[in-house]
Design a protein around this motif. Structure first.
Motif, PDB file in Angstrom:
ATOM      1  N   GLU A   6       5.526  -4.356  11.579  1.00 46.96           N
ATOM      2  CA  GLU A   6       4.860  -5.648  10.897  1.00 46.96           C
ATOM      3  C   GLU A   6       4.201  -4.990   9.613  1.00 46.96           C
ATOM      4  OE1 GLU A   6       4.034  -8.907  11.502  1.00 46.96           O
ATOM      5  OE2 GLU A   6       5.928  -8.593  12.785  1.00 46.96           O
ATOM      6  N   ILE A   7       4.946  -4.047   8.824  1.00 44.85           N
ATOM      7  CA  ILE A   7       4.506  -3.823   7.619  1.00 44.85           C
ATOM      8  C   ILE A   7       5.101  -5.028   6.697  1.00 44.85           C
ATOM      9  CG2 ILE A   7       4.796  -1.935   5.664  1.00 44.85           C
ATOM     10  CD1 ILE A   7       5.208   0.173   7.762  1.00 44.85           C
ATOM     11  N   LYS A   8       3.940  -5.566   5.874  1.00 47.62           N
ATOM     12  CA  LYS A   8       4.443  -6.702   5.138  1.00 47.62           C
ATOM     13  C   LYS A   8       4.089  -6.314   3.732  1.00 47.62           C
ATOM     14  CE  LYS A   8       3.404 -10.139   8.503  1.00 47.62           C
ATOM     15  NZ  LYS A   8       2.815 -11.487   8.593  1.00 47.62           N
ATOM     16  N   LEU A   9       5.143  -6.514   2.886  1.00 45.14           N
ATOM     17  CA  LEU A   9       5.099  -6.109   1.409  1.00 45.14           C
ATOM     18  C   LEU A   9       5.674  -7.502   0.540  1.00 45.14           C
ATOM     19  CD1 LEU A   9       6.238  -2.471   1.432  1.00 45.14           C
ATOM     20  CD2 LEU A   9       3.947  -3.511   0.858  1.00 45.14           C
ATOM     21  N   PRO A  10       5.077  -7.394  -0.565  1.00 40.00           N
ATOM     22  CA  PRO A  10       5.701  -8.602  -1.449  1.00 40.00           C
ATOM     23  C   PRO A  10       7.096  -8.349  -1.676  1.00 40.00           C
ATOM     24  CG  PRO A  10       3.817  -7.670  -2.571  1.00 40.00           C
ATOM     25  CD  PRO A  10       4.229  -6.553  -1.287  1.00 40.00           C
ATOM     26  N   LEU A  11       7.808  -9.891  -1.898  1.00 44.59           N
ATOM     27  CA  LEU A  11       9.345  -9.756  -2.172  1.00 44.59           C
ATOM     28  C   LEU A  11       9.927  -9.081  -3.053  1.00 44.59           C
ATOM     29  CD1 LEU A  11      11.876 -11.289  -1.271  1.00 44.59           C
ATOM     30  CD2 LEU A  11      11.340 -12.884  -3.007  1.00 44.59           C
ATOM     31  N   ASP A  12       9.421  -8.831  -4.221  1.00 44.86           N
ATOM     32  CA  ASP A  12       9.854  -7.810  -5.321  1.00 44.86           C
ATOM     33  C   ASP A  12       8.966  -6.516  -5.506  1.00 44.86           C
ATOM     34  OD1 ASP A  12      12.094  -9.313  -6.257  1.00 44.86           O
ATOM     35  OD2 ASP A  12      10.557 -10.726  -6.991  1.00 44.86           O
ATOM     36  N   HIS A  13       8.523  -5.845  -4.210  1.00 43.25           N
ATOM     37  CA  HIS A  13       7.916  -4.803  -4.436  1.00 43.25           C
ATOM     38  C   HIS A  13       8.555  -3.596  -4.956  1.00 43.25           C
ATOM     39  CE1 HIS A  13       9.764  -2.702  -0.836  1.00 43.25           C
ATOM     40  NE2 HIS A  13       9.842  -3.625  -0.435  1.00 43.25           N
ATOM     41  N   ALA A  14       7.781  -2.618  -5.348  1.00 47.14           N
ATOM     42  CA  ALA A  14       8.624  -1.425  -6.155  1.00 47.14           C
ATOM     43  C   ALA A  14       8.857  -0.442  -4.763  1.00 47.14           C
ATOM     44  CB  ALA A  14       7.533  -0.655  -6.871  1.00 47.14           C
ATOM     45  N   ALA A  15       9.862   0.421  -4.718  1.00 44.53           N
ATOM     46  CA  ALA A  15      10.243   1.375  -3.868  1.00 44.53           C
ATOM     47  C   ALA A  15       9.130   2.383  -3.351  1.00 44.53           C
ATOM     48  CB  ALA A  15      11.442   2.175  -4.424  1.00 44.53           C
ATOM     49  N   GLU A  16       8.262   2.898  -4.226  1.00 45.85           N
ATOM     50  CA  GLU A  16       7.343   3.618  -3.834  1.00 45.85           C
ATOM     51  C   GLU A  16       6.078   2.918  -2.822  1.00 45.85           C
ATOM     52  OE1 GLU A  16       6.332   2.338  -7.999  1.00 45.85           O
ATOM     53  OE2 GLU A  16       8.087   2.874  -6.864  1.00 45.85           O
ATOM     54  N   GLU A  17       6.209   1.745  -2.845  1.00 48.68           N
ATOM     55  CA  GLU A  17       5.336   0.937  -1.946  1.00 48.68           C
ATOM     56  C   GLU A  17       5.522   0.901  -0.445  1.00 48.68           C
ATOM     57  OE1 GLU A  17       3.795  -3.031  -3.553  1.00 48.68           O
ATOM     58  OE2 GLU A  17       5.154  -2.871  -5.246  1.00 48.68           O
ATOM     59  N   LEU A  18       6.705   0.938  -0.250  1.00 50.40           N
ATOM     60  CA  LEU A  18       6.998   1.161   1.234  1.00 50.40           C
ATOM     61  C   LEU A  18       6.186   2.400   1.752  1.00 50.40           C
ATOM     62  CD1 LEU A  18       7.829   0.053   4.045  1.00 50.40           C
ATOM     63  CD2 LEU A  18      10.260   1.108   3.221  1.00 50.40           C
ATOM     64  N   PRO A  19       6.624   3.728   1.302  1.00 44.43           N
ATOM     65  CA  PRO A  19       5.985   4.879   1.719  1.00 44.43           C
ATOM     66  C   PRO A  19       4.550   4.858   1.698  1.00 44.43           C
ATOM     67  CG  PRO A  19       7.186   5.295   0.016  1.00 44.43           C
ATOM     68  CD  PRO A  19       7.693   3.815   0.317  1.00 44.43           C
ATOM     69  N   ALA A  20       3.867   3.969   0.777  1.00 41.07           N
ATOM     70  CA  ALA A  20       2.358   4.151   0.438  1.00 41.07           C
ATOM     71  C   ALA A  20       1.735   3.306   1.407  1.00 41.07           C
ATOM     72  CB  ALA A  20       2.124   3.571  -1.133  1.00 41.07           C
ATOM     73  N   ALA A  21       2.528   2.260   1.826  1.00 40.98           N
ATOM     74  CA  ALA A  21       2.009   1.384   3.039  1.00 40.98           C
ATOM     75  C   ALA A  21       2.150   1.892   4.288  1.00 40.98           C
ATOM     76  CB  ALA A  21       2.805   0.073   3.012  1.00 40.98           C
ATOM     77  N   ILE A  22       3.053   2.760   4.647  1.00 38.24           N
ATOM     78  CA  ILE A  22       3.223   3.588   5.788  1.00 38.24           C
ATOM     79  C   ILE A  22       2.114   4.590   5.765  1.00 38.24           C
ATOM     80  CG2 ILE A  22       4.770   5.189   6.940  1.00 38.24           C
ATOM     81  CD1 ILE A  22       6.970   3.858   5.789  1.00 38.24           C
ATOM     82  N   CYS A  23       1.886   5.401   4.809  1.00 39.43           N
ATOM     83  CA  CYS A  23       0.710   6.382   4.742  1.00 39.43           C
ATOM     84  C   CYS A  23      -0.648   5.527   5.038  1.00 39.43           C
ATOM     85  CB  CYS A  23       0.617   7.138   3.491  1.00 39.43           C
ATOM     86  SG  CYS A  23       2.162   8.085   3.091  1.00 39.43           S
ATOM     87  N   GLN A  24      -0.668   4.463   4.615  1.00 41.33           N
ATOM     88  CA  GLN A  24      -2.157   3.838   4.717  1.00 41.33           C
ATOM     89  C   GLN A  24      -2.201   3.376   5.986  1.00 41.33           C
ATOM     90  OE1 GLN A  24      -2.489   0.291   2.274  1.00 41.33           O
ATOM     91  NE2 GLN A  24      -4.638  -0.103   2.722  1.00 41.33           N
ATOM     92  N   ARG A  25      -1.059   3.014   6.734  1.00 42.65           N
ATOM     93  CA  ARG A  25      -1.113   2.456   8.162  1.00 42.65           C
ATOM     94  C   ARG A  25      -1.493   3.626   8.946  1.00 42.65           C
ATOM     95  NH1 ARG A  25       1.748  -1.261  11.207  1.00 42.65           N
ATOM     96  NH2 ARG A  25       1.229  -2.791   9.511  1.00 42.65           N
ATOM     97  N   LEU A  26      -1.000   4.750   8.659  1.00 42.51           N
ATOM     98  CA  LEU A  26      -1.013   5.999   9.566  1.00 42.51           C
ATOM     99  C   LEU A  26      -2.135   6.678   9.134  1.00 42.51           C
ATOM    100  CD1 LEU A  26       2.573   7.273   9.835  1.00 42.51           C
ATOM    101  CD2 LEU A  26       1.484   5.840  11.491  1.00 42.51           C
ATOM    102  N   GLY A  27      -2.984   6.607   7.906  1.00 45.15           N
ATOM    103  CA  GLY A  27      -3.991   7.266   7.501  1.00 45.15           C
ATOM    104  C   GLY A  27      -3.534   8.625   7.516  1.00 45.15           C
ATOM    105  N   ILE A  28      -2.452   8.913   6.779  1.00 41.80           N
ATOM    106  CA  ILE A  28      -1.873  10.264   6.314  1.00 41.80           C
ATOM    107  C   ILE A  28      -1.711  10.445   4.941  1.00 41.80           C
ATOM    108  CG2 ILE A  28      -1.031  10.475   8.698  1.00 41.80           C
ATOM    109  CD1 ILE A  28       1.736  10.067   7.271  1.00 41.80           C
ATOM    110  N   LYS A  29      -1.889  11.453   4.473  1.00 43.53           N
ATOM    111  CA  LYS A  29      -1.473  11.940   2.904  1.00 43.53           C
ATOM    112  C   LYS A  29       0.195  11.749   2.801  1.00 43.53           C
ATOM    113  CE  LYS A  29      -5.605  14.728   2.186  1.00 43.53           C
ATOM    114  NZ  LYS A  29      -5.982  16.216   1.882  1.00 43.53           N
ATOM    115  N   ALA A  30       0.437  11.621   1.562  1.00 41.62           N
ATOM    116  CA  ALA A  30       1.766  11.242   1.160  1.00 41.62           C
ATOM    117  C   ALA A  30       2.517  12.777   1.320  1.00 41.62           C
ATOM    118  CB  ALA A  30       2.056  10.928  -0.241  1.00 41.62           C
ATOM    119  N   LYS A  31       1.957  13.864   1.232  1.00 42.55           N
ATOM    120  CA  LYS A  31       2.609  14.963   1.640  1.00 42.55           C
ATOM    121  C   LYS A  31       3.062  15.279   3.202  1.00 42.55           C
ATOM    122  CE  LYS A  31      -1.283  17.897   1.945  1.00 42.55           C
ATOM    123  NZ  LYS A  31      -1.175  18.181   3.376  1.00 42.55           N
TER     124      LYS A  31
END
Length: 547
Positions: A6-31
């Motif tokens: 259930e990670i929801k993003l806009p239809l035309d989201h940028a590629a980097e938005e998916l890993p950013a949403a994952i990090c936000q969901r998990l509460g972790i840093k990008a690295k």
């Protein structure tokens, strides 16, 4: 790895938005996000002006145990299940008996493949021709009204699913991820990798042809044998045990393990097993018509301003209406950007079906609009009575179509008004070898006509324009599922005939390419375990879906 849903993003989201949403969901840093694999991608179109992509992803992160512990109460985060396929047995050296698989549709194809991969060297008997020869025969009906009763949409390598939309989604429960094995083998055979993650994958006829050939080659390379134009005419059954099969040419193959994966139209085979005392019971199915609309109408109704977006593709729909006469009318085997095709397997009968290519770029959308029927109400008294019911109405459709394999057709406006049609309007029918304009009430049961006349305006409340006057209906759709069930036990064998393994759609245990393939795997495992002294379980009634 962890699975996030259930990670929801806009239809035309940028590629980097998916890993950013994952990090936000998990509460972790990008690295700390080490790896991302998309398991499923669908879309939420409830707000047509703001369609969202919905992802399920598998991720590897630093300090995974700590992250998992911290998010233990989050129902959208959990461990990634092990989806790797594990063979249940291997054929012992010197095994003399070879299992026989009857039918080479999706179920028989996967039963044969799994048995071959386990070393059992199956013999696969297919009454029709190899897929490319079969394709020529099928085009012979569509272009020249020439039917080959043994090589057509229903019979031949690849089964009925070869001439369909190639849908690869299902609603069956699949705790062992057998569906993943089906999709993985399809990708190995040449299917696009996207079928592993898009929510409603499909392949289309042209790609299926090459894939089926590749999989046949794999079976043969592993010691399996495929025999085309080899129709099974009879079964040797003694003391409740299969002992062999007899072909139409009189030859015999001795075996104590037979996978019966003949599809829903092998009516002569159904009679043969019934005559030999195998337990068969009538089951419900549905009958109705194919309906065609401009694909652009469906796209606009379903997707609004996002119609035509390349990620979304041609829109589909799923509709149901419970009519006042007690019948359910519903859409079946919806083919976006497809065509309506002749699908009979018997002379002097008309049957319709739908198919699409991978591109789904034809001008019309089509779907079956069918009405439920049941043995108790509509064909009581004999386990094979549903076949007689189908044949009667298929013959009526042949007559209503002019007796040339043209399909009887009617515009929706005329159907609702109860008057015959004489010509098409803005929607041109795609059915080949052609249509004959008429009144469909003469080739449909009265209760079907009544339910459809009530359902079409109801569907128009969900999809604007669905009951448009110029939409085209062609008859008759009768092969929605098998009219029988060959009942089996928890060991996947017939409840009164040992060694006979009813499988797939024809036996009443599947309803589409993916579910049929899954059932083929399960049955192959049961055969292998029985041949090596193991046990199988889980042969209870399957859940029917659609092509």
């Amino acid at each position: 790895m962890l699975r996030l849903t259930e990670i929801k993003l806009p239809l035309d989201h940028a590629a980097e938005e998916l890993p950013a949403a994952i990090c936000q969901r998990l509460g972790i840093k990008a690295k700390d996000l080490l790896e991302v694999s998309i398991y499923r991608r669908g879309y939420d179109a409830r707000r047509r002006s703001r369609i969202l992509l919905v992802y399920t992803v598998d991720v590897s992160v630093a300090n995974e145990a700590a992250v998992a512990k911290r998010l233990a109460g989050d129902r959208h985060v959990g461990p990634t299940p092990d989806m790797a396929y594990t063979f249940v047995a291997q054929a012992p050296g010197g095994l003399q008996e070879r299992p026989v698989v009857i039918g080479m549709g999706p179920c028989g194809l996967f039963a044969g493949l799994i048995l071959a991969q386990m070393g059992f060297k199956p013999i696969i008997l297919e009454r029709g021709k190899a897929v490319r020869e079969r394709t020529k025969d099928t085009w012979g009906l569509w272009r020249q009204s020439k039917l080959n009763p043994e090589s057509n949409v229903q019979f031949g390598e690849g089964g009925a699913g070869t001439f369909s939309d190639g849908k690869l989604h299902t609603q069956i429960k699949d705790p062992k991820f057998h569906g993943r094995k089906v999709l993985t083998e399809f990708v190995k055979a040449g299917a696009p990798e996207e079928i592993l993650y898009v929510s409603k994958p499909h392949i289309g006829t042209f790609r299926l042809v090459g894939m089926v050939e590749e999989m046949r080659g794999n079976i043969e390379a592993l010691g399996g044998e495929v025999r085309f134009q080899s129709r099974v005419a009879d079964f040797d059954i003694a003391d409740g045990q299969v002992r062999g099969v007899i072909l139409a040419d009189g030859s015999r193959i001795e075996t104590r393990h037979v996978v019966l994966a003949v599809g829903h139209s092998a009516r002569d085979t159904f009679k043969a097993i019934y005559d030999r005392g195998v337990y068969v019971e009538a089951k419900p199915f549905s009958v109705g018509v194919r309906i065609e609309h401009p694909q652009s109408l469906i796209d606009t109704a379903r997707l609004g301003p996002n119609a035509g977006h390349p990620i979304l593709g041609a829109a589909d729909y799923k509709l149901v209406h419970h009519a006042s006469n007690g019948r359910a009318a519903y859409s079946f085997c919806m083919c976006p950007g497809g065509t309506v095709v002749a699908a009979t397997s018997e002379e002097n009968r008309v049957v319709t079906n739908g198919m699409s290519q991978y591109s789904r770029n034809e001008r019309n959308a089509n779907s079956g609009i069918v009405v439920s029927i049941s043995p108790e109400k509509d064909y009581p008294g004999h386990p094979l009575a549903g076949i007689d019911f189908q044949r009667y109405w298929e013959s009526r459709a042949f007559e209503a179509g002019g007796g040339t394999y043209a399909a009887p057709a009617q515009r929706v406006g005329d159907f609702l008004a109860g008057r015959p049609s004489t010509a098409c309007g803005s929607v041109e029918p795609s059915y080949k070898p052609g249509v004959h304009w008429t009144d469909l009430s003469q080739c449909l049961p009265d209760f079907v006509v009544e339910a459809l006349r009530e359902a079409l305006p109801a569907f128009a409340k969900q999809i604007k324009g669905f009951a448009m006057d110029d939409a085209v209906m062609t008859a008759i759709e009768t092969r929605t599922s098998s009219p029988i069930r060959i009942k089996r036990g928890d060991d996947f064998q017939s409840i009164n005939t040992r060694g006979l393994y009813p499988a797939g759609e024809g036996a009443g245990y599947a309803g589409g390419i993916l579910s049929a393939g899954v059932d083929g795997i399960k049955v192959a495992e049961a055969v292998a375990l029985d041949m090596t002294g193991g046990t199988a379980s889980g042969g209870a009634r399957g859940e029917s879906t659609e092509w």
